[in-house]
Design a protein around this motif. Structure first.
Motif, short mmCIF file in Angstrom:
data_model
loop_
_atom_site.label_atom_id
_atom_site.label_comp_id
_atom_site.label_asym_id
_atom_site.label_seq_id
_atom_site.Cartn_x
_atom_site.Cartn_y
_atom_site.Cartn_z
N SER A 133 8.53 68.96 68.63
CA SER A 133 8.30 70.42 69.19
C SER A 133 8.02 71.18 67.86
N ALA A 184 7.91 75.28 67.58
CA ALA A 184 8.78 76.40 68.07
C ALA A 184 8.96 77.74 67.35
N ASP A 227 11.67 79.76 66.24
CA ASP A 227 13.18 79.85 66.25
C ASP A 227 13.86 81.28 66.00
N GLY A 233 9.29 77.14 63.55
CA GLY A 233 10.21 75.87 63.46
C GLY A 233 9.70 74.71 64.44
N SER A 256 10.63 70.30 65.38
CA SER A 256 10.73 69.14 64.64
C SER A 256 9.47 68.81 64.01
N PHE A 293 8.39 70.92 60.99
CA PHE A 293 9.45 70.72 59.53
C PHE A 293 8.78 69.23 59.01
N TYR A 318 24.76 78.95 63.33
CA TYR A 318 25.55 78.20 62.24
C TYR A 318 26.92 78.69 62.26
N ARG A 368 26.41 73.76 64.43
CA ARG A 368 25.85 74.74 64.96
C ARG A 368 25.85 74.96 66.35
N ASN A 411 11.88 64.96 67.28
CA ASN A 411 12.92 65.30 68.23
C ASN A 411 12.30 65.83 69.41
N ILE A 412 12.06 65.23 70.26
CA ILE A 412 11.68 65.72 71.87
C ILE A 412 12.35 64.93 72.64
N LEU A 447 21.52 66.19 72.57
CA LEU A 447 21.05 66.54 73.93
C LEU A 447 20.50 65.40 74.59
N TRP A 448 19.79 64.75 74.02
CA TRP A 448 19.07 63.44 74.61
C TRP A 448 20.21 62.42 74.75
N PRO A 454 20.05 75.32 57.17
CA PRO A 454 19.82 74.12 57.11
C PRO A 454 18.87 73.65 58.30
N THR A 455 18.42 74.54 59.24
CA THR A 455 17.36 74.16 60.23
C THR A 455 16.47 73.41 59.70
N ALA A 478 16.34 70.37 58.25
CA ALA A 478 16.65 69.60 57.19
C ALA A 478 16.43 68.19 57.68
N GLY A 479 17.07 67.78 58.78
CA GLY A 479 16.81 66.41 59.30
C GLY A 479 15.41 66.05 59.51
P1 AMP Z 1 17.10 69.82 62.94
O1 AMP Z 1 17.90 71.00 62.45
O2 AMP Z 1 16.41 68.85 62.15
O3 AMP Z 1 17.99 69.33 63.99
O4 AMP Z 1 15.88 70.61 63.91
C1 AMP Z 1 15.77 71.86 64.24
C2 AMP Z 1 14.55 72.15 65.15
O5 AMP Z 1 14.59 71.48 66.22
C3 AMP Z 1 14.43 73.76 65.49
O6 AMP Z 1 13.18 74.11 64.32
C4 AMP Z 1 14.26 73.66 66.91
O7 AMP Z 1 13.20 74.58 67.22
C5 AMP Z 1 14.17 72.47 67.29
N1 AMP Z 1 14.85 71.90 68.77
C6 AMP Z 1 16.05 72.37 69.17
N2 AMP Z 1 16.26 72.06 70.31
C7 AMP Z 1 15.17 71.28 70.47
C8 AMP Z 1 14.80 70.38 71.87
N3 AMP Z 1 15.73 70.22 72.84
N4 AMP Z 1 13.92 69.64 71.71
C9 AMP Z 1 12.98 69.84 70.65
N5 AMP Z 1 12.94 70.53 69.71
C10 AMP Z 1 14.33 71.19 69.58
#
Ligand code: AMP
Length: 306
Positions: free
Chosen positions: A15, A17, A19, A33, A35, A38, A92, A99, A130-131, A156-157, A237-238, A240-241
């Protein structure tokens, strides 16, 4: 790191985004922001990642400049005329770990139909950020003969698209999850048992991230631990993963061979990138990392476990 280690063709899909985030340290609105953002910035310290994603008209020249300034190839980012970029809003808890998602607006993501250029189809390394798992599969289907594929996912997935997620999992070399996701995916609370179950679902390796308590890699008879870089102040921490996974995958793409030593060093690269991501809102900390500070943090991680 030598110049030859920097050669990489890592495709990053995920993604992109804007945020809006609240943490105990403050808040930010419509900040860059997602995935893919980052992960690709983290990977850019080890090579030249290529991003596949979708954005709207509101994704401006400043955002492209930030990515391209880090050597990231943005030609795979589709811009939808008249569309709006994906928006995510989260808050958070005081522990800076848990969060709540307050809002998710898919916008242009709703109709994303990734079609890879011939160059992207020949990528040797792929990171499925992450998508939705169907989109991850659609991208992976188009890559001709990837040598190493990493995959991230989220709660979610695991809740809403488990069969699709498991289909992708069978096709990847490494899965990145946090400890809550590993529990959700397997029902197992003990990290070793969760790792074993995940490995039975297909990947050769699994990395289980445990926030400030570091991360573990399992697979192929290996077990590796990397601490988190201790930080005096966590702002957000957004990402970080995603940054961990991007640093790991960027390092592996640059290293060529998948050896126990390369995997150990990739874990350190991931941990250092995650630490940068936590130090500021949006990509502020991650984009400001510099090679000397990376080396310093890597050396610190080594010394922590000496
Ligand atoms: P993380 O903190 O590593 O889980 O990643 C956070 C990022 O995931 C944020 O910048 C969001 O924009 C993105 N994100 C949140 N929800 C979704 C989703 N449903 N699909 C794709 N990206 C997402």
């Amino acid at each position: 790191m030598t110049d030859s280690e920097r050669q990489t063709d890592l495709l990053v899909v995920g993604s992109v985004a804007f945020d809006s985030i609240e943490t105990p340290a403050g808040s930010v609105d419509n900040a860059l922001g997602g995935s893919a953002i980052f992960a690709s910035i983290a990977a850019s310290y080890f090579g030249r990642p290529r991003v596949v994603a979708v954005v709207g008209d509101d994704f401006g020249a400043d955002s492209y400049a930030l990515l391209e300034g880090r050597g990231i190839d943005t030609r795979g980012i589709q811009k939808v005329a008249g569309g709006k970029t994906f928006h995510w809003k989260g808050r958070y808890h005081d522990n800076m770990k848990d969060r709540d998602t307050l809002d998710t607006c898919l916008h242009v993501f709703a109709d994303f139909d990734p079609v890879l250029s011939p160059l992207l189809r020949r990528s040797s390394h792929v990171f499925l950020g992450n998508i939705g798992p169907r989109l991850q599969a659609q991208v992976l289907d188009q890559v001709e003969d990837p040598r190493f594929v990493g995959m991230d996912t989220m709660n979610l997935w695991i809740s809403n698209a488990l069969p699709d997620l498991k289909d992708v999992l069978r096709r990847v070399d490494v899965l990145f999850v946090n400890d809550d996701e590993s529990h959700q995916l397997t029902g197992e609370r003990q990290v070793l048992n969760a790792a074993r179950e995940i490995l039975e679902l297909g990947p050769e390796y699994v990395v289980i991230k445990r926030g400030e308590h570091g991360a573990l890699l399992f697979g192929n008879g290996l077990c590796r631990f990397v601490p988190a870089v201790p930080l005096s102040r966590v702002v957000d921490p957004t990402g970080a993963g995603d940054a961990f996974a991007g640093g790991f995958m960027g390092f592996i793409a640059g290293a060529g061979e998948i050896t126990p030593s390369a995997l150990t060093r990739a874990m350190r690269a991931g941990s250092v990138m995650a630490s940068f991501a936590c130090e500021a809102f949006s990509v502020g900390g991650l984009a400001a990392g510099d090679p000397a500070e990376i080396e310093r943090r890597v050396a610190f991680l080594e010394s922590m476990s000496a």
